[in-house]
Design a protein around this motif. Sequence first.
Motif, mmCIF file in Angstrom:
data_model
loop_
_atom_site.group_PDB
_atom_site.id
_atom_site.type_symbol
_atom_site.label_atom_id
_atom_site.label_comp_id
_atom_site.label_asym_id
_atom_site.label_seq_id
_atom_site.Cartn_x
_atom_site.Cartn_y
_atom_site.Cartn_z
ATOM 1 N N LEU A 206 0.843 -1.180 0.000
ATOM 2 C CA LEU A 206 0.000 0.000 0.000
ATOM 3 C C LEU A 206 0.875 1.224 0.000
ATOM 4 N N THR A 207 0.636 2.103 -0.981
ATOM 5 C CA THR A 207 1.344 3.382 -0.995
ATOM 6 C C THR A 207 0.436 4.383 -1.684
ATOM 7 N N THR A 208 0.911 5.595 -1.785
ATOM 8 C CA THR A 208 0.104 6.599 -2.467
ATOM 9 C C THR A 208 0.457 6.595 -3.941
ATOM 10 N N LEU A 209 -0.456 7.044 -4.746
ATOM 11 C CA LEU A 209 -0.195 7.206 -6.172
ATOM 12 C C LEU A 209 0.946 8.201 -6.373
ATOM 13 N N GLU A 210 0.937 9.207 -5.524
ATOM 14 C CA GLU A 210 1.978 10.224 -5.571
ATOM 15 C C GLU A 210 3.354 9.606 -5.375
ATOM 16 N N GLY A 211 3.404 8.678 -4.414
ATOM 17 C CA GLY A 211 4.674 8.016 -4.134
ATOM 18 C C GLY A 211 5.145 7.189 -5.315
ATOM 19 N N VAL A 212 4.209 6.461 -5.937
ATOM 20 C CA VAL A 212 4.571 5.627 -7.084
ATOM 21 C C VAL A 212 5.042 6.490 -8.241
ATOM 22 N N PHE A 213 4.278 7.551 -8.500
ATOM 23 C CA PHE A 213 4.651 8.419 -9.624
ATOM 24 C C PHE A 213 5.999 9.090 -9.375
ATOM 25 N N GLY A 214 6.175 9.575 -8.162
ATOM 26 C CA GLY A 214 7.449 10.222 -7.833
ATOM 27 C C GLY A 214 8.602 9.258 -7.995
ATOM 28 N N TRP A 215 8.382 8.037 -7.581
ATOM 29 C CA TRP A 215 9.432 7.026 -7.677
ATOM 30 C C TRP A 215 9.759 6.737 -9.149
ATOM 31 N N MET A 216 8.692 6.662 -9.961
ATOM 32 C CA MET A 216 8.925 6.385 -11.378
ATOM 33 C C MET A 216 9.561 7.582 -12.067
ATOM 34 N N ARG A 217 9.113 8.774 -11.696
ATOM 35 C CA ARG A 217 9.654 9.973 -12.333
ATOM 36 C C ARG A 217 11.145 10.114 -12.057
ATOM 37 N N GLN A 218 11.533 9.868 -10.835
ATOM 38 C CA GLN A 218 12.954 10.058 -10.536
ATOM 39 C C GLN A 218 13.791 8.956 -11.149
ATOM 40 N N ALA A 219 13.163 7.807 -11.478
ATOM 41 C CA ALA A 219 13.933 6.707 -12.052
ATOM 42 C C ALA A 219 14.105 6.847 -13.559
ATOM 43 N N SER A 220 13.262 7.616 -14.210
ATOM 44 C CA SER A 220 13.500 7.883 -15.632
ATOM 45 C C SER A 220 13.516 9.390 -15.812
ATOM 46 N N PHE A 221 14.670 9.946 -15.582
ATOM 47 C CA PHE A 221 14.810 11.385 -15.405
ATOM 48 C C PHE A 221 15.871 11.861 -16.386
ATOM 49 N N TRP A 222 15.436 12.505 -17.459
ATOM 50 C CA TRP A 222 16.384 12.794 -18.532
ATOM 51 C C TRP A 222 16.692 14.277 -18.640
ATOM 52 N N PRO A 223 17.945 14.642 -18.586
ATOM 53 C CA PRO A 223 18.300 16.047 -18.831
ATOM 54 C C PRO A 223 18.323 16.353 -20.323
ATOM 55 N N ALA A 224 18.063 17.606 -20.674
ATOM 56 C CA ALA A 224 18.227 18.064 -22.053
ATOM 57 C C ALA A 224 19.684 18.419 -22.277
ATOM 58 N N THR A 225 20.162 18.279 -23.516
ATOM 59 C CA THR A 225 21.510 18.787 -23.803
ATOM 60 C C THR A 225 21.397 20.290 -23.920
ATOM 61 N N PHE A 226 21.776 20.958 -22.882
ATOM 62 C CA PHE A 226 21.743 22.406 -22.932
ATOM 63 C C PHE A 226 23.096 22.913 -22.455
ATOM 64 N N GLY A 227 24.106 22.704 -23.264
ATOM 65 C CA GLY A 227 25.466 23.126 -22.908
ATOM 66 C C GLY A 227 25.655 24.577 -23.250
ATOM 67 N N LEU A 228 26.139 25.362 -22.315
ATOM 68 C CA LEU A 228 26.382 26.771 -22.611
ATOM 69 C C LEU A 228 27.869 27.088 -22.608
ATOM 70 N N ALA A 229 28.543 26.889 -21.502
ATOM 71 C CA ALA A 229 29.926 27.349 -21.428
ATOM 72 C C ALA A 229 30.793 26.294 -20.738
ATOM 73 N N CYS A 230 31.719 26.761 -19.912
ATOM 74 C CA CYS A 230 32.691 25.869 -19.278
ATOM 75 C C CYS A 230 32.009 24.694 -18.589
ATOM 76 N N CYS A 231 30.882 24.974 -17.891
ATOM 77 C CA CYS A 231 30.197 23.924 -17.147
ATOM 78 C C CYS A 231 29.725 22.818 -18.066
ATOM 79 N N ALA A 232 29.473 23.145 -19.340
ATOM 80 C CA ALA A 232 29.005 22.120 -20.270
ATOM 81 C C ALA A 232 30.061 21.041 -20.444
ATOM 82 N N ILE A 233 31.328 21.424 -20.376
ATOM 83 C CA ILE A 233 32.394 20.434 -20.512
ATOM 84 C C ILE A 233 32.370 19.499 -19.306
#
Lengths: 185, 448, 208
Positions: free
Chosen positions: A13-40
């Motif tokens: 038994l858990t909340t839907l919120e908990g399940v969704f949060g768990w799934m969201r954090q497990a498939s969590f994709w960043p965009a390629t948004f490289g700007l400057a030094c930090c991009a390296i």
Amino acid sequence: MGIEDKIPQGVVLTTLEGVFGWMRQASFWPATFGLACCAIEMMTYGAPRFDAGRWGQEVFRASPRQADLMIISGRVSQKMAPVLRQVYDQMPNPKWVMAMGVCASSGGMFNNYAIVQGGDHLVPVDIYVPGCPPRPDMLIDAMWKLRKDIVMKRPMAANEIAAFEAAEAAALAAPATHEMKGLLR
Amino acid sequence: MTAQHTDYYGTPGEETEGTVYTAMGGGDFADIAREQAERSDETLVINMGPQHPSTHGVLRLMVECDGETVKSIRPGIGFLHTGIEKNMEYRSWTQGTTFVTRMDYVSPLFNEAAYCLAVERLLGIEDRIPQRATEIRVLMMELCRIASHLVAIGTGGMEIGALTVMTIGFREREMILDFFEAVSGLRMNHAYIRPGGVANDLPETGIAQLRTLIGWLEKHLPEYAAFCNENPIFKGRMCGIGHQDLSACFALGVTGPVLRSTGYAWDLRKQQPYCGYETYDFDVITWDTSDAYGRFRVRLQEMWESLKIVKQVTERLDASTGQPVMIDDPKIAWPAKLAVGPDGQGNSHEHIKHIMGESMEALIHHFKLVTEGFRVPVGQAYVPIESPKGEIACHVVSDGGRKPYRVHMRDPGFNHLQSVPIQCEGGMIADVVVAIGSLDPVMGGVDR
Amino acid sequence: MSVRRGMWSAGTGDTSGYGRIVREVVVATPAAGPLGSWYDSVRDRLATLVADPFVKVVFEYGELTFHIPREKLAEAMWALRDDALLRFEFCASVSGVHYPQAAGAELHVVYHLQSMTHNRRLRVETACPDADPHVPSVVATYPAADWHERETWDMFGIIFDGHPHLTRILMPDDWVGHPQRKDYPLGGIPIEYKGTTVPPVDERRSYR
């Protein structure tokens, strides 16, 4: 013969919120948004030594429409600002923003005409990473903090609407950013 | 708009025939799209970037295509304009190092070296830089050259789908960055080379660590040649792409591996030596195909030449252990010998003890030098050096004050991006990223 | 060029006690007499190809600078590139310098030329007044100067007559002003920390 054999049968038994949060954090994709030094350093984050593939996150989505996270990796110039906002707007909800490095957080050492003094002037930022540039270790740490503390605990449905309304009410009541004083004590 | 002006790149008489697509920059996407709508032909107008995974950072390309053939391409830059040159006019000469290092962030030590050599020329202390400081500069620059070429080859490979080249490239780069971190305390943006010398000496284990690094690189650098040199897909993507001959390189101010890939052995380390490069034994690498593959091979071989220099300088550094690394002039030299202390901070406890407990004059001197800085005589200097990308040069103007009057960095990438149209027009759109990858622009340096 | 008094930047009271320090800033003293090496021959050769080409010739820090009036610039650049004895075939860099104190020649354009044939470097400098910021473009001679001239226009507001497409390159197209000029403020915002505010760097009092 894996861990699933050891788990006793039954009902969880858990909340839907908990399940969704768990799934969201497990498939969590960043965009390629490289700007400057930090991009390296952001590329290094996905490269062998630090190897974000260890927890399945080495893929940077080339299209903002497939991304959940925008890492503002570097200084945002006045010319880049509308582009950054457009990329953010193209990302589907729910979405998160990480300001990587001091330039993206506050303008850093470039307090001048060309640089927007912090990514939070353009988009709502969820987590700030200090450093110039931050080491990939710090990016990993920030990524896990973001996933565990913010993405996983994101409210859903009625709770989300209530949270939005509360945030909006708080924002309307709060003084404008330039009027805020003494916050950095 | 495109048709009215003279096409300086065309042959005489050429410009009168039909619509002329020139290599000139400028023009916004809306203009190009409107012109296209007026023409209403089959041309596709495509905007690529500034946020695109294959454009080497925030570069914007406005492409007109007929099918998959590029009819016209115009680069748009400035998306990373940081105002560094203006900002430096409000900071002391020493603080300038911290700014220039953030220009071309893939080869930061070359920015610092060009700037510091220019400041030293104005100060008239070029002959008084300690030998060991110059050797450390050469060491750091050559290692940085290898690291930069690794990024160029790696990201160039990634953009054509050869992800392995990128992952192994970053693996070797990490080893070099480890050494940089041990020496300067930072992985990137070092601010290590300062006017008058370098910030601090190599750590005690520096030479040993360097020898390990050389061994690692000797073991792993051949992998790139094995993976790529004769790989049919790699060659198929790169051979004959981004062709630019010698006269075009001269006309458009292109230097570095792109110029050497045309067969012209122009390397400032040989032609106009600085930092004692004339005393090192190395070769200038050239190739004769003037294309992306040639540039790849030049970079690959240059890493070995850099490694040759690194080995020679290691022996010299071993011999010069204990010698000063900062000019013997208390009016210019940074007062403290910085080192990472037991608390993890980069302070010098002896120096703090001296200025806080022993000598009021030393405290005043320290305070004046750190807050006010030194003054540089009136004049201007232009010092070019050979960065991994080409000629990087610093034009420094002083009005005799404690701050630069004007600093201009001539970045090779700025010139190289001018040659994108000449390399890409008439080719396929898929080859655009190959050509740009072979130019290796770093937008931080291009836009400054 | 100008005279400086005291230790502190203008706009603030000089409380240092050094108010009577007077320093005269002299920029680019003309060279007198023979310069030695190849410098004389290049100078004389250009003077024979172009009538009266120099405002002055400066030789400082081992670098030769020709100050050329803007009317002669295009002609002189052609000669510098094409003459067999000069052959400065490579234009490395074009940038601007703003000297607001120099009346009538506030804006300078600095060209760095490189002769690969002879392995020589030369600096050419030309000036224009702020009221009439026009300099002929050298793009026809050196296509490499294309973007550099656009950048100089963008940063200093110098108009290069004859440039094929003089638009902004680094700043957004709708930007107002030319940031590298000395009368353009650095910009920036005050920084607040622990309840006090530090003004942006160009508004702080500082040493000259």
